[in-house]
Design an enzyme around this catalytic site. Structure first.
Site, PDB file in Angstrom:
ATOM      1  N   GLU A   1      30.377  40.112  40.178  1.00 50.64           N
ATOM      2  CA  GLU A   1      31.518  40.246  41.092  1.00 50.64           C
ATOM      3  C   GLU A   1      30.986  40.438  42.498  1.00 50.64           C
ATOM      4  OE1 GLU A   1      35.031  43.146  40.505  1.00 50.64           O
ATOM      5  OE2 GLU A   1      33.929  43.959  42.220  1.00 50.64           O
TER       6      GLU A   1
ATOM      7  N   TYR B   1      39.877  40.647  45.746  1.00 47.15           N
ATOM      8  CA  TYR B   1      40.920  40.420  46.762  1.00 47.15           C
ATOM      9  C   TYR B   1      41.236  41.761  47.424  1.00 47.15           C
ATOM     10  CZ  TYR B   1      44.951  38.711  49.179  1.00 47.15           C
ATOM     11  OH  TYR B   1      45.816  38.342  50.187  1.00 47.15           O
TER      12      TYR B   1
HETATM   13  P1  FAD Z   1      48.665  47.471  35.741  1.00 52.17           P
HETATM   14  O1  FAD Z   1      48.228  46.790  34.492  1.00 52.17           O
HETATM   15  O2  FAD Z   1      49.921  46.996  36.356  1.00 52.17           O
HETATM   16  O3  FAD Z   1      48.720  49.013  35.438  1.00 52.17           O
HETATM   17  C1  FAD Z   1      48.933  49.947  36.498  1.00 52.17           C
HETATM   18  C2  FAD Z   1      49.472  51.251  35.919  1.00 52.17           C
HETATM   19  O4  FAD Z   1      50.821  51.060  35.473  1.00 52.17           O
HETATM   20  C3  FAD Z   1      48.733  51.779  34.696  1.00 52.17           C
HETATM   21  O5  FAD Z   1      48.745  53.180  34.760  1.00 52.17           O
HETATM   22  C4  FAD Z   1      49.534  51.296  33.510  1.00 52.17           C
HETATM   23  O6  FAD Z   1      49.414  52.164  32.397  1.00 52.17           O
HETATM   24  C5  FAD Z   1      50.953  51.283  34.079  1.00 52.17           C
HETATM   25  N1  FAD Z   1      51.763  50.173  33.587  1.00 52.17           N
HETATM   26  C6  FAD Z   1      51.353  48.901  33.352  1.00 52.17           C
HETATM   27  N2  FAD Z   1      52.395  48.146  32.975  1.00 52.17           N
HETATM   28  C7  FAD Z   1      53.487  48.947  32.978  1.00 52.17           C
HETATM   29  C8  FAD Z   1      54.870  48.736  32.690  1.00 52.17           C
HETATM   30  N3  FAD Z   1      55.314  47.547  32.301  1.00 52.17           N
HETATM   31  N4  FAD Z   1      55.706  49.808  32.816  1.00 52.17           N
HETATM   32  C9  FAD Z   1      55.259  51.025  33.198  1.00 52.17           C
HETATM   33  N5  FAD Z   1      53.947  51.269  33.480  1.00 52.17           N
HETATM   34  C10 FAD Z   1      53.078  50.244  33.382  1.00 52.17           C
HETATM   35  N6  FAD Z   1      42.031  45.994  43.097  1.00 52.17           N
HETATM   36  C11 FAD Z   1      42.170  45.212  44.201  1.00 52.17           C
HETATM   37  O7  FAD Z   1      42.950  45.541  45.094  1.00 52.17           O
HETATM   38  N7  FAD Z   1      41.460  44.043  44.333  1.00 52.17           N
HETATM   39  C12 FAD Z   1      40.592  43.623  43.375  1.00 52.17           C
HETATM   40  O8  FAD Z   1      39.955  42.576  43.538  1.00 52.17           O
HETATM   41  C13 FAD Z   1      40.420  44.418  42.200  1.00 52.17           C
HETATM   42  N8  FAD Z   1      39.594  44.030  41.191  1.00 52.17           N
HETATM   43  C14 FAD Z   1      39.515  44.784  40.050  1.00 52.17           C
HETATM   44  C15 FAD Z   1      38.716  44.340  38.986  1.00 52.17           C
HETATM   45  C16 FAD Z   1      38.614  45.092  37.809  1.00 52.17           C
HETATM   46  C17 FAD Z   1      37.763  44.582  36.673  1.00 52.17           C
HETATM   47  C18 FAD Z   1      39.313  46.317  37.695  1.00 52.17           C
HETATM   48  C19 FAD Z   1      39.189  47.153  36.435  1.00 52.17           C
HETATM   49  C20 FAD Z   1      40.111  46.765  38.741  1.00 52.17           C
HETATM   50  C21 FAD Z   1      40.225  46.020  39.919  1.00 52.17           C
HETATM   51  N9  FAD Z   1      41.047  46.417  40.990  1.00 52.17           N
HETATM   52  C22 FAD Z   1      41.183  45.628  42.103  1.00 52.17           C
HETATM   53  C23 FAD Z   1      41.740  47.712  40.933  1.00 52.17           C
HETATM   54  C24 FAD Z   1      43.148  47.616  40.319  1.00 52.17           C
HETATM   55  O9  FAD Z   1      43.973  46.819  41.134  1.00 52.17           O
HETATM   56  C25 FAD Z   1      43.686  49.040  40.196  1.00 52.17           C
HETATM   57  O10 FAD Z   1      42.966  49.746  39.218  1.00 52.17           O
HETATM   58  C26 FAD Z   1      45.183  49.197  40.023  1.00 52.17           C
HETATM   59  O11 FAD Z   1      45.497  50.589  40.231  1.00 52.17           O
HETATM   60  C27 FAD Z   1      45.708  48.843  38.637  1.00 52.17           C
HETATM   61  O12 FAD Z   1      45.644  47.503  38.417  1.00 52.17           O
HETATM   62  P2  FAD Z   1      46.033  46.882  36.979  1.00 52.17           P
HETATM   63  O13 FAD Z   1      46.001  45.433  37.116  1.00 52.17           O
HETATM   64  O14 FAD Z   1      45.240  47.522  35.911  1.00 52.17           O
HETATM   65  O15 FAD Z   1      47.561  47.386  36.893  1.00 52.17           O
END
Ligand code: FAD
Length: 318
Positions: free
Chosen positions: A19, A51
């Site tokens: 990454e 991003y």
């Molecule tokens: P989600 O899957 O949407 O989850 C977020 C929270 O909401 C969790 O606590 C989950 O339990 C809860 N949740 C999920 N779905 C629901 C639902 N339907 N109803 C109620 N609650 C729900 N961030 C950046 O800005 N740019 C990047 O490039 C970036 N790259 C990353 C790469 C990796 C491998 C990882 C692990 C993280 C990265 N992040 C990045 C950070 C990430 O955006 C954050 O950790 C963010 O807080 C959560 O993203 P997520 O996609 O896991 O969210």
């Protein structure tokens, strides 16, 4: 090619992927090439490019008032992906986040990716902006990564937001999502977090990349818990070496992960900066070897621009 095709074809060999972050605004593509050129000998199947949403900064005016300005410090994700594919002939995986995008803007970004021949994407929610206490979607934007996965899947089916578009071109994105071996910090418990992860997979995510972890047992039990819940897609471990003493506080604060006692004791007791780095690198080597022996499909390294360190780790595990 799709990220999952590489896993399928690896025939039990553990791949390595990387990454990178876009350079700070004002930087060049050469900054990225300098990081990646020496890593290409390991034949990564894909390179992820993060991003970065806009952040607010405050400028003091002559009047004494402060002016709030939104700026993106690290723009360029899509251009960097296209440039990586062009230079190395390797797949690039742009991270796409919900924050900062309306659904329409997301659709347009996906169209750009599709036209560029980029057919992998890591679908994420993104974090709260600096100085905001919780994540707030943009007007007309997605609240959870799940909704973003659904939109991408819809486009893969030729369904665009404008329902007047009949027989729209079908995109063919392979969708990855994030997983948290130590749970996402906002989730009340791991069980609920996993139920949302399952929803992302059921909605079309084809693989999971994990948040960094420093204790492999957390990864192994996470995989087990996923399998018990019927999450059967590849789960790619994300690894980051500790390279400075400062990180034993900054990483848990920023990423909500724990560090094992042995690692902390060794780092706290290290005689100087070089010794800290050596301990961190040795730790990641040990993690990598154990994960490789366990047959993980791919080791995904968060490079943070530190190519020599990543090279040292991979050279020790090959
Ligand atoms: P989600 O899957 O949407 O989850 C977020 C929270 O909401 C969790 O606590 C989950 O339990 C809860 N949740 C999920 N779905 C629901 C639902 N339907 N109803 C109620 N609650 C729900 N961030 C950046 O800005 N740019 C990047 O490039 C970036 N790259 C990353 C790469 C990796 C491998 C990882 C692990 C993280 C990265 N992040 C990045 C950070 C990430 O955006 C954050 O950790 C963010 O807080 C959560 O993203 P997520 O996609 O896991 O969210």
């Amino acid at each position: 090619m799709k990220a999952t095709d590489y896993f399928d074809r690896s025939q039990g060999n553990t791949l390595v992927s990387f990454e990178v972050l876009p350079p700070l605004k004002g930087g060049t593509m050469q900054d990225i090439f300098d990081i990646l050129d020496p890593l290409m000998e390991y034949k990564p199947p894909f390179i992820d490019v993060t991003y970065h949403r806009e952040e607010y900064i405050y400028n003091r005016r002559d009047s004494g008032y402060y002016e709030k300005i939104a700026i993106r410090k690290r723009p360029g994700t899509v251009g960097i992906c296209a440039s990586i594919m062009h230079r190395y002939g390797v797949d690039a995986v742009p991270h796409l986040i919900c924050g900062g995008f309306s659904k329409e803007e997301t659709e347009n970004a996906l169209i750009d990716l599709h036209f560029l021949g980029i057919n992998n994407v890591l679908a994420l929610r993104g974090d709260a902006r600096q100085f905001e206490t919780k994540f707030v979607p943009d007007p007309g934007g997605h609240k959870y990564a799940l909704d973003l996965v659904k939109q991408i899947k819809d486009m893969n089916g030729g369904n665009y937001l404008d329902s007047n578009i009949e027989s729209g071109a079908k995109t063919d994105f392979c969708i990855g999502v994030a997983g948290y071996p130590e749970k996402h910090f906002e989730a009340p418990n791991l069980d609920l977090d996993l139920s949302y992860l399952k929803q992302k997979v059921d909605a079309g995510a084809a693989y999971i990349v994990t948040q960094m972890f420093f204790d492999n047992s957390k990864y192994f039990s996470f995989v087990e818990a996923c399998r018990e819940r019927g999450i059967n897609v590849p789960i790619i471990p994300g690894l980051k070496p500790i390279t400075s003493k400062y990180q034993i506080n900054s990483i848990p604060r920023r990423f909500f992960v724990n560090m094992p006692d042995d690692l902390i004791k060794a780092i706290v007791g290290a005689k100087d900066k070089d010794a800290v780095k050596e301990i961190g690198v040795e730790w990641t080597i040990h993690q990598s070897k154990e994960l490789k022996e366990a047959g993980v499909p791919c080791l995904h390294y968060y490079t943070m621009g530190d190519t020599p360190t990543i090279k040292k780790i991979i050279d020790s595990i090959l």
